[in-house]
Scaffold this motif. Structure first.
Motif, PDB file in Angstrom:
ATOM      1  N   PHE A  90      77.281 140.865  40.606  1.00 29.66           N
ATOM      2  CA  PHE A  90      77.866 141.831  39.678  1.00 29.66           C
ATOM      3  C   PHE A  90      78.921 141.115  38.852  1.00 29.66           C
ATOM      4  CE2 PHE A  90      76.566 144.578  43.261  1.00 29.66           C
ATOM      5  CZ  PHE A  90      75.798 145.516  42.578  1.00 29.66           C
ATOM      6  N   ILE A  92      81.689 141.231  35.217  1.00 29.07           N
ATOM      7  CA  ILE A  92      82.269 141.786  33.993  1.00 29.07           C
ATOM      8  C   ILE A  92      82.151 140.675  32.961  1.00 29.07           C
ATOM      9  CG2 ILE A  92      84.323 142.769  32.911  1.00 29.07           C
ATOM     10  CD1 ILE A  92      83.651 144.439  35.279  1.00 29.07           C
ATOM     11  N   ILE A 100      81.663 144.099  29.293  1.00 22.86           N
ATOM     12  CA  ILE A 100      80.439 144.787  29.700  1.00 22.86           C
ATOM     13  C   ILE A 100      80.211 144.557  31.183  1.00 22.86           C
ATOM     14  CG2 ILE A 100      77.921 144.861  29.412  1.00 22.86           C
ATOM     15  CD1 ILE A 100      78.286 144.118  26.506  1.00 22.86           C
ATOM     16  N   PHE A 101      79.991 145.641  31.926  1.00 20.34           N
ATOM     17  CA  PHE A 101      79.627 145.525  33.338  1.00 20.34           C
ATOM     18  C   PHE A 101      78.121 145.386  33.438  1.00 20.34           C
ATOM     19  CE2 PHE A 101      77.935 147.428  37.183  1.00 20.34           C
ATOM     20  CZ  PHE A 101      78.538 146.624  38.135  1.00 20.34           C
ATOM     21  N   SER A 102      77.663 144.408  34.235  1.00 19.19           N
ATOM     22  CA  SER A 102      76.225 144.197  34.378  1.00 19.19           C
ATOM     23  C   SER A 102      75.978 143.302  35.591  1.00 19.19           C
ATOM     24  CB  SER A 102      75.663 143.545  33.107  1.00 19.19           C
ATOM     25  OG  SER A 102      74.270 143.366  33.228  1.00 19.19           O
ATOM     26  N   VAL A 137      70.979 146.605  30.170  1.00 17.33           N
ATOM     27  CA  VAL A 137      71.557 145.366  29.640  1.00 17.33           C
ATOM     28  C   VAL A 137      71.683 144.361  30.781  1.00 17.33           C
ATOM     29  CG1 VAL A 137      73.617 144.312  28.637  1.00 17.33           C
ATOM     30  CG2 VAL A 137      72.849 146.571  27.861  1.00 17.33           C
TER      31      VAL A 137
ATOM     32  N   TRP B 137      75.964 153.505  33.262  1.00 17.20           N
ATOM     33  CA  TRP B 137      76.500 152.178  32.958  1.00 17.20           C
ATOM     34  C   TRP B 137      76.884 151.381  34.191  1.00 17.20           C
ATOM     35  CZ3 TRP B 137      74.950 151.382  28.324  1.00 17.20           C
ATOM     36  CH2 TRP B 137      74.858 152.456  27.445  1.00 17.20           C
ATOM     37  N   PHE B 141      72.812 149.755  37.968  1.00 14.26           N
ATOM     38  CA  PHE B 141      72.741 148.342  38.364  1.00 14.26           C
ATOM     39  C   PHE B 141      72.851 148.161  39.873  1.00 14.26           C
ATOM     40  CE2 PHE B 141      74.282 148.344  33.995  1.00 14.26           C
ATOM     41  CZ  PHE B 141      73.483 147.378  33.407  1.00 14.26           C
ATOM     42  N   PRO B 147      81.816 146.135  45.480  1.00 16.75           N
ATOM     43  CA  PRO B 147      82.059 145.120  44.449  1.00 16.75           C
ATOM     44  C   PRO B 147      83.279 145.436  43.587  1.00 16.75           C
ATOM     45  CG  PRO B 147      79.743 145.744  44.509  1.00 16.75           C
ATOM     46  CD  PRO B 147      80.477 146.744  45.351  1.00 16.75           C
ATOM     47  N   LEU B 151      86.553 142.788  43.263  1.00 16.09           N
ATOM     48  CA  LEU B 151      87.164 142.210  42.054  1.00 16.09           C
ATOM     49  C   LEU B 151      88.685 142.289  42.138  1.00 16.09           C
ATOM     50  CD1 LEU B 151      84.819 143.625  39.256  1.00 16.09           C
ATOM     51  CD2 LEU B 151      84.822 141.334  40.229  1.00 16.09           C
ATOM     52  N   THR B 251      85.115 149.036  33.521  1.00 19.97           N
ATOM     53  CA  THR B 251      85.538 148.307  32.321  1.00 19.97           C
ATOM     54  C   THR B 251      86.583 149.073  31.517  1.00 19.97           C
ATOM     55  OG1 THR B 251      83.611 149.210  31.186  1.00 19.97           O
ATOM     56  CG2 THR B 251      83.412 146.977  32.062  1.00 19.97           C
ATOM     57  N   TYR B 257      92.874 143.971  37.583  1.00 19.53           N
ATOM     58  CA  TYR B 257      92.354 144.797  38.683  1.00 19.53           C
ATOM     59  C   TYR B 257      93.262 144.797  39.912  1.00 19.53           C
ATOM     60  CZ  TYR B 257      88.008 145.108  36.053  1.00 19.53           C
ATOM     61  OH  TYR B 257      87.076 145.354  35.089  1.00 19.53           O
TER      62      TYR B 257
END
Lengths: 146, 390
Positions: A90, A92, A100-102, A137, B137, B141, B147, B151, B251, B257
């Motif tokens: 994961f 950023i 963008i988070f992906s 994305v 968003w 995923f 997670p 961070l 985000t 964070y």
């Protein structure tokens, strides 16, 4: 009657289901876009159908850069949801002025580092209702930029 | 003119992987709560708020407040509602009940938190947790909470030199506290080596630094002024409360964070209302969904300076004999985290601590207690309780 999951965590992407359907159509064409407010021209990530700055609900689609850098990441090795395999990277990703988070795909997890360059690549995920293809994305590590 | 409001009863179920239905858990928490305050019967309760996050997915059940009212024989005449605010749903429910009673719109209100998270297949239970992040968003995923907090941990380690051992010490402390709590999910304690050798979940957070998927319920009863004094000789008074949000999506949070400004704002509001400072807090139940969250909570709640959370746990200042006893019941790491039940169970622990009824977990001379419940790194609720009203 068998045991079923009636809904999954993936978005419903078609015009029947979302005001943002053009985002997904462009994604399927290999384009990374977001909204620019028609009133004040501000761009946002993720795309949005209402502008908190000027109150407009009209927007246009603008292209974002295809290259970004990893701002932060974590590798999840256990405890992933049903339908998602470990390990999963994961991240950023900084793309232009947006974050963008992906996920970063196709990489050996040990190669991923903060500051590394990544390239946008649409991510094909499970089909939606009526077997419609669905895309998110995604990013991969950029070539030759370890 | 606002009325004073107090906790007058509290009870919790056994937390764990429970062989119990959603309704079984409601019965069990309701009985434990009514048993704690024999002067109150279900017919004496005029309002009910139920904190519960995802019964639609885990029990195929909505319409929760009415279900719980019927299960417990309560006939609400002033207030009946469900609160859903992900992991903070229970404390958000307590704030609603508090506001209704303080305003004179209700007199005796039960707040019940309940969650039945474990499912026939474990990975579906985790899939359901994805409903708490943004579907389009984030959850798409495969994102769930680990997670996100990973961070924060990475950032805290990079910015302040926080070590894996310091993160592990939160796990050790809370598993050790839980070993003295018969209702906790885990009761075997843990050593630093056990925590550091446990399975990696999301770098750098290991299994024993994480709260588990837990079933459970908890209930408290709140009452106004004189009514509270009639119902019990030792009411536990609500002295202050605060809530603040910075952002929902990962985000859209604050840039750093490891820095949670919303928690600082929620705590300031609660301290100001209570007329106290962080130094006055004797015992605190903080939202240690992951070990890093407890370290950052020490800092944002003002127990120590920014960046010193790791040293704070390492030097024993958050344990018995230190500045403030943090998570005496074992926290979310040791007790488990049945989402909607957690905030109510935190209040139930402060209730027993301020009444000197916590047995082997008792904080000596506890007069001021605090609870902190979050629903993500950018969304926080703080409550202050006291043996005496303001």
């Amino acid at each position: 009657m068998t045991y079923v999951r009636a809904i999954d965590p993936l978005p419903l992407e078609s015009p029947d289901h979302t005001k943002l359907h053009e985002f997904y159509a462009k994604l399927a064409d290999g384009r990374l876009t977001t909204t620019a407010c028609a009133g004040c021209r501000r761009t946002a990530w993720p795309p949005r159908g209402f502008c908190p700055d000027c109150g407009s609900d009209r927007f246009e689609w603008v292209d974002l850069p295809r290259e970004g850098t990893i701002h932060a990441f974590t590798i999840q090795e256990a405890g992933l949801p049903a339908g998602f395999a470990a390990p999963r990277v994961f991240a950023i990703v900084s793309v232009g002025s947006h974050r963008i988070f992906s996920i970063v795909s196709g990489a050996d997890a040990g190669q991923v580092a903060v500051g590394q360059r990544v390239t946008f690549q649409p991510l094909r995920v499970a089909d939606g209702p009526k077997e419609s293809p669905r895309w998110l994305v995604g990013f991969t590590l950029s070539e030759g930029k370890a | 003119m606002m009325r004073n409001v107090a906790l007058v009863g509290a009870g919790v179920t056994k937390f764990g992987v429970r062989k119990a239905s959603y309704r079984d858990l409601i019965w069990e928490a309701g009985k434990a709560c009514f048993d704690s305050v024999p002067s109150i019967r279900p017919r004496d309760v005029d309002g009910l708020v139920v904190g519960s996050v995802m019964p639609e997915r885990t029990a195929f059940q909505s319409h929760i407040s009415s279900l719980a009212a019927e299960a417990l024989g309560i006939k609400p005449s002033t207030l009946s509602a469900r609160t859903e605010h992900m992991c903070a749903s229970g404390t958000v429910g307590i704030r609603y009940a508090y506001a209704f009673i303080a305003a004179g719109l209700a007199d005796v209100v039960m707040v019940l938190g309940v969650e039945k998270l474990n499912q026939p297949s474990g990975d579906e239970a985790i899939l359901n947790m994805g409903t708490g992040v943004d579907r389009e968003w984030e959850a798409a995923f495969g994102l769930t909470a680990p997670p996100c907090f990973a961070l924060a941990a990475q950032r805290h380690m990079a910015a302040y030199g926080t070590t894996e051992e310091q993160l592990a010490l939160v796990g050790v402390k809370n598993h050790t506290h839980a070993s003295k709590n018969p209702n906790a999910h885990f009761q075997k304690g843990a050593t630093v080596d056990q925590v550091l050798c446990s399975r990696m979940i999301s770098t750098p957070l290991r299994l024993f630094m994480c709260s588990p998927i837990t079933d459970g319920a908890a209930a408290v009863v709140l009452a106004a002024d004189d009514r509270a004094r009639d119902l019990t000789d030792r009411p536990v008074w609500i002295r202050g409360t605060g809530q603040a949000l910075d952002g929902f999506q990962l985000t859209s949070l604050h840039e750093d964070y490891a820095h949670w400004p919303a928690l600082g704002r929620a705590a300031s509001a609660a301290y100001r209302m209570a007329g106290i400072t962080a130094r006055d807090v004797d015992v605190a139940e903080v939202h240690d969904c992951f070990a890093i969250a407890e370290l950052i909570a020490y800092e944002e709640l003002g127990f120590c300076a920014k960046g010193e959370g790791g040293r704070f746990v390492e030097t024993g200042r958050s344990d018995y004999g230190g500045d403030v006893v943090v998570n005496p019941r074992g926290g979310l790491i040791g007790c488990g985290h049945p989402l909607g039940a957690t905030g109510v169970a935190q209040a139930a622990e402060i209730w027993s601590q301020l009444r000197s009824e916590a047995g082997a977990r008792q904080t000596p001379d506890a007069a001021i207690g605090l609870t902190h419940n979050n629903s993500g790194m950018g969304e926080h609720v703080v409550m202050i309780y006291g043996r005496e009203p303001a």
